[in-house]
Design a protein around this motif. Sequence first.
Motif, PDB file in Angstrom:
ATOM      1  N   THR A 160      33.327  21.027  -7.958  1.00  0.00           N
ATOM      2  CA  THR A 160      34.278  19.946  -8.246  1.00  0.00           C
ATOM      3  C   THR A 160      35.680  20.506  -8.462  1.00  0.00           C
ATOM      4  OG1 THR A 160      32.584  18.527  -9.221  1.00  0.00           O
ATOM      5  CG2 THR A 160      34.859  18.116  -9.891  1.00  0.00           C
ATOM      6  N   LEU A 161      35.795  21.613  -9.172  1.00  0.00           N
ATOM      7  CA  LEU A 161      37.099  22.201  -9.466  1.00  0.00           C
ATOM      8  C   LEU A 161      37.832  22.576  -8.185  1.00  0.00           C
ATOM      9  CD1 LEU A 161      39.141  23.399 -11.499  1.00  0.00           C
ATOM     10  CD2 LEU A 161      37.827  25.540 -11.376  1.00  0.00           C
ATOM     11  N   TYR A 162      37.162  23.320  -7.303  1.00  0.00           N
ATOM     12  CA  TYR A 162      37.859  23.761  -6.097  1.00  0.00           C
ATOM     13  C   TYR A 162      38.177  22.599  -5.168  1.00  0.00           C
ATOM     14  CZ  TYR A 162      39.037  25.503  -1.583  1.00  0.00           C
ATOM     15  OH  TYR A 162      39.693  25.692  -0.404  1.00  0.00           O
ATOM     16  N   ARG A 163      37.205  21.732  -4.923  1.00  0.00           N
ATOM     17  CA  ARG A 163      37.435  20.651  -3.965  1.00  0.00           C
ATOM     18  C   ARG A 163      38.512  19.694  -4.469  1.00  0.00           C
ATOM     19  NH1 ARG A 163      33.537  20.020   0.024  1.00  0.00           N
ATOM     20  NH2 ARG A 163      35.078  18.578   0.869  1.00  0.00           N
ATOM     21  N   SER A 164      38.591  19.492  -5.780  1.00  0.00           N
ATOM     22  CA  SER A 164      39.629  18.622  -6.336  1.00  0.00           C
ATOM     23  C   SER A 164      41.006  19.263  -6.189  1.00  0.00           C
ATOM     24  CB  SER A 164      39.340  18.320  -7.809  1.00  0.00           C
ATOM     25  OG  SER A 164      38.083  17.699  -7.961  1.00  0.00           O
ATOM     26  N   LEU A 165      41.108  20.560  -6.498  1.00  0.00           N
ATOM     27  CA  LEU A 165      42.379  21.261  -6.320  1.00  0.00           C
ATOM     28  C   LEU A 165      42.807  21.242  -4.852  1.00  0.00           C
ATOM     29  CD1 LEU A 165      41.831  24.348  -8.660  1.00  0.00           C
ATOM     30  CD2 LEU A 165      43.460  22.468  -8.996  1.00  0.00           C
ATOM     31  N   GLU A 166      41.861  21.395  -3.974  1.00  0.00           N
ATOM     32  CA  GLU A 166      42.132  21.362  -2.538  1.00  0.00           C
ATOM     33  C   GLU A 166      42.725  20.020  -2.130  1.00  0.00           C
ATOM     34  OE1 GLU A 166      39.410  23.218   0.878  1.00  0.00           O
ATOM     35  OE2 GLU A 166      38.603  21.345   0.088  1.00  0.00           O
ATOM     36  N   TYR A 167      42.140  18.954  -2.619  1.00  0.00           N
ATOM     37  CA  TYR A 167      42.639  17.616  -2.287  1.00  0.00           C
ATOM     38  C   TYR A 167      44.024  17.392  -2.884  1.00  0.00           C
ATOM     39  CZ  TYR A 167      42.393  12.606  -1.280  1.00  0.00           C
ATOM     40  OH  TYR A 167      42.637  11.347  -0.779  1.00  0.00           O
ATOM     41  N   LEU A 168      44.265  17.884  -4.089  1.00  0.00           N
ATOM     42  CA  LEU A 168      45.574  17.727  -4.707  1.00  0.00           C
ATOM     43  C   LEU A 168      46.647  18.503  -3.949  1.00  0.00           C
ATOM     44  CD1 LEU A 168      44.597  17.879  -8.491  1.00  0.00           C
ATOM     45  CD2 LEU A 168      45.531  15.908  -7.249  1.00  0.00           C
ATOM     46  N   VAL A 169      46.295  19.644  -3.380  1.00  0.00           N
ATOM     47  CA  VAL A 169      47.247  20.369  -2.532  1.00  0.00           C
ATOM     48  C   VAL A 169      47.579  19.544  -1.291  1.00  0.00           C
ATOM     49  CG1 VAL A 169      47.579  22.425  -1.088  1.00  0.00           C
ATOM     50  CG2 VAL A 169      46.554  22.648  -3.352  1.00  0.00           C
ATOM     51  N   ASP A 170      46.568  18.893  -0.715  1.00  0.00           N
ATOM     52  CA  ASP A 170      46.808  17.999   0.421  1.00  0.00           C
ATOM     53  C   ASP A 170      47.793  16.898   0.040  1.00  0.00           C
ATOM     54  OD1 ASP A 170      44.933  19.454   1.857  1.00  0.00           O
ATOM     55  OD2 ASP A 170      43.302  18.051   1.492  1.00  0.00           O
ATOM     56  N   VAL A 171      47.588  16.292  -1.136  1.00  0.00           N
ATOM     57  CA  VAL A 171      48.461  15.208  -1.584  1.00  0.00           C
ATOM     58  C   VAL A 171      49.880  15.734  -1.823  1.00  0.00           C
ATOM     59  CG1 VAL A 171      48.840  13.468  -3.370  1.00  0.00           C
ATOM     60  CG2 VAL A 171      46.524  13.963  -2.609  1.00  0.00           C
ATOM     61  N   ALA A 172      49.990  16.922  -2.412  1.00  0.00           N
ATOM     62  CA  ALA A 172      51.310  17.502  -2.664  1.00  0.00           C
ATOM     63  C   ALA A 172      52.056  17.761  -1.361  1.00  0.00           C
ATOM     64  CB  ALA A 172      51.159  18.802  -3.454  1.00  0.00           C
ATOM     65  N   LEU A 173      51.349  18.244  -0.349  1.00  0.00           N
ATOM     66  CA  LEU A 173      51.993  18.469   0.951  1.00  0.00           C
ATOM     67  C   LEU A 173      52.476  17.152   1.537  1.00  0.00           C
ATOM     68  CD1 LEU A 173      52.808  20.168   3.381  1.00  0.00           C
ATOM     69  CD2 LEU A 173      50.434  20.025   4.194  1.00  0.00           C
ATOM     70  N   LEU A 174      51.663  16.111   1.444  1.00  0.00           N
ATOM     71  CA  LEU A 174      52.085  14.809   1.956  1.00  0.00           C
ATOM     72  C   LEU A 174      53.316  14.310   1.208  1.00  0.00           C
ATOM     73  CD1 LEU A 174      51.541  12.410   3.830  1.00  0.00           C
ATOM     74  CD2 LEU A 174      50.061  11.454   2.054  1.00  0.00           C
ATOM     75  N   ALA A 175      53.352  14.501  -0.107  1.00  0.00           N
ATOM     76  CA  ALA A 175      54.524  14.089  -0.888  1.00  0.00           C
ATOM     77  C   ALA A 175      55.769  14.843  -0.443  1.00  0.00           C
ATOM     78  CB  ALA A 175      54.260  14.313  -2.378  1.00  0.00           C
ATOM     79  N   ALA A 176      55.617  16.128  -0.149  1.00  0.00           N
ATOM     80  CA  ALA A 176      56.762  16.917   0.316  1.00  0.00           C
ATOM     81  C   ALA A 176      57.259  16.431   1.670  1.00  0.00           C
ATOM     82  CB  ALA A 176      56.368  18.393   0.396  1.00  0.00           C
ATOM     83  N   ILE A 177      56.334  16.081   2.554  1.00  0.00           N
ATOM     84  CA  ILE A 177      56.724  15.595   3.881  1.00  0.00           C
ATOM     85  C   ILE A 177      57.417  14.245   3.777  1.00  0.00           C
ATOM     86  CG2 ILE A 177      55.840  14.820   6.117  1.00  0.00           C
ATOM     87  CD1 ILE A 177      53.594  16.904   5.789  1.00  0.00           C
ATOM     88  N   VAL A 178      56.843  13.346   2.973  1.00  0.00           N
ATOM     89  CA  VAL A 178      57.440  12.020   2.803  1.00  0.00           C
ATOM     90  C   VAL A 178      58.840  12.136   2.194  1.00  0.00           C
ATOM     91  CG1 VAL A 178      57.228   9.867   1.487  1.00  0.00           C
ATOM     92  CG2 VAL A 178      55.239  10.801   2.673  1.00  0.00           C
ATOM     93  N   GLY A 179      59.024  13.107   1.308  1.00  0.00           N
ATOM     94  CA  GLY A 179      60.334  13.294   0.714  1.00  0.00           C
ATOM     95  C   GLY A 179      61.339  13.939   1.639  1.00  0.00           C
ATOM     96  N   THR A 180      60.871  14.516   2.752  1.00  0.00           N
ATOM     97  CA  THR A 180      61.752  15.232   3.671  1.00  0.00           C
ATOM     98  C   THR A 180      62.124  14.395   4.890  1.00  0.00           C
ATOM     99  OG1 THR A 180      60.766  17.341   2.994  1.00  0.00           O
ATOM    100  CG2 THR A 180      61.964  17.316   5.082  1.00  0.00           C
ATOM    101  N   ALA A 181      61.178  13.622   5.418  1.00  0.00           N
ATOM    102  CA  ALA A 181      61.400  12.870   6.659  1.00  0.00           C
ATOM    103  C   ALA A 181      62.504  11.837   6.475  1.00  0.00           C
ATOM    104  CB  ALA A 181      60.109  12.189   7.094  1.00  0.00           C
ATOM    105  N   ARG A 182      63.401  11.777   7.445  1.00  0.00           N
ATOM    106  CA  ARG A 182      64.525  10.851   7.373  1.00  0.00           C
ATOM    107  C   ARG A 182      64.567   9.864   8.547  1.00  0.00           C
ATOM    108  NH1 ARG A 182      64.463  12.380   3.029  1.00  0.00           N
ATOM    109  NH2 ARG A 182      66.116  13.175   1.673  1.00  0.00           N
ATOM    110  N   THR A 183      63.910  10.189   9.633  1.00  0.00           N
ATOM    111  CA  THR A 183      63.959   9.333  10.815  1.00  0.00           C
ATOM    112  C   THR A 183      62.545   9.062  11.313  1.00  0.00           C
ATOM    113  OG1 THR A 183      64.077  11.168  12.402  1.00  0.00           O
ATOM    114  CG2 THR A 183      66.170  10.364  11.477  1.00  0.00           C
TER     115      THR A 183
END
Length: 507
Positions: A160-183
């Motif tokens: 549970t610990l690893y798979r949850s951290l893995e998913y949170l990294v996925d979410v963090a990457l998506l947040a970074a992309i959403v915060g970067t995309a402009r067009t």
Amino acid sequence: MSRQVRSVIPLFLGVAIAGVALGAGISLLSTGTVVRVLAIGLGTILLIGLIASAAPAVLAKSRSFAARLRWWHWLWFLVFVSGLTFRERDIDTIQDAPVDFWAGWRICLMALVAVVLLGRLASRESDWVPGLLRGLLAGVFLYGLTSLISTLWSVYPMWTLYRSLEYLVDVALLAAIVGTARTVDEIKSLFDWTWLFSALLLVTVWLGVVLRPEAVSTGVGLIGIQIQGVLPQIASNGVGDLGSILLIVAATRLLFRNHHRSVYWLVCLAALPTLVLAQSRSPATGAVLGLLAVFVLARRFGLLALVGLAAAALMLLTNAEAVVQRAFLRGQDAQLFNSLSGRVDYWTFALPLLREHPLLGLGGYAAGRFAVLGPFGDPGNSSIHNAWLEILLGVGVIGLLPFLATFLGIWPNLLQPDTGSTPSLATELRIETVGIFVLLCFRSIFTVEFMWHPPLAFFLVLGYAELLRRGRLEGTRAAQSAPAAWRRLSGVPAGVDRPLGDPVQGP
């Protein structure tokens, strides 16, 4: 020599080479196999000709696409690679050696993604943390956080610990992309990048079919064969998913594009037989539903009517209905078919556990595999093949609610009406996204794409819906105001009639 003449030379050359090869091959065969080989050969000629005609367009698109690659494309690629499977493990193998070579490889890739994201956060190049706490992304972040906390009572805490951290990294990457995309073009490049991954996986499937006998199971259903991926390992349903996604994407773009159409016809030609030979019922049904949504949103009602009339005539005038029913049964008896290939047995076995632990569950990502499938007697499967039941078993109602809020909130943002009178890239991408989301929603009954690493297709949908909610992309507008309860579900706090401003500054 004129440009038009030069452009068709590869097409004629490809057809000529295929024709010579076909003629030489037929001369060596017995009469009984000539018809079958002719059919295969003509299909090969068509495929080679289409590849040759699409090659210039592919090269042109590749050059323009390469210029649009950003840092987050490469992190997205690492996430994709980390999700590839090169070996199977059952529960006993996992418990004996939780971290083997391929598990270590996956951990290293995801650790690299996390390090890059943290580095950019520390250097203030990409402040992605605020994006986790508001809007549609907040729901999946809270789900991942709840799953991480469930390590405290999980039936297999380290899993549970690893798979949850893995998913949170996925979410963090998506947040970074959403915060970067402009067009729209920038976010579309991420769609293209992901569909390129799917196409490459499809190539590996067909290479396996040609080179590895274990890639083809015989004696299955009406067709008699069923294909799967070998290197990397992709189950037949996964192969069907690849075919369904690429078919929806290619069909959508053919409806809107006047250029590079040969590329998308080639994708259709590859996706259709893949979907048929995978004999995957839920991906095929999801593809039909997704295409129906695409045609309706694109207002291709005449085409829908034509297809409907043709299908009705085929069913009434021939035995096509019986053939389709036999193909859909895939050689299974009524009992196995009604149990959804054994899935209902998993779900029935899991219900008593769910009643005992409805609020907190038994540990994110561990409950289905270690508390259900192990005692049930199927230690080789990785999930119980239902996203919603998997979430409930893992994190209970407290984890389901934020995830469900995000899921419901996606729809009003994707279905907002267009403002322009003519189709645009934003319109095309929105309709494509709806088609993919319809497929994923149907497949969530039978698979765990929404909450399983790497959820690339779902995160594309989620990221684009969040960008539409914020109204930040050029050529789009924010979602319309809605009743307070619905706004809360779609990520806009009650009492606020406009989307929240973007808190993230890109590099």
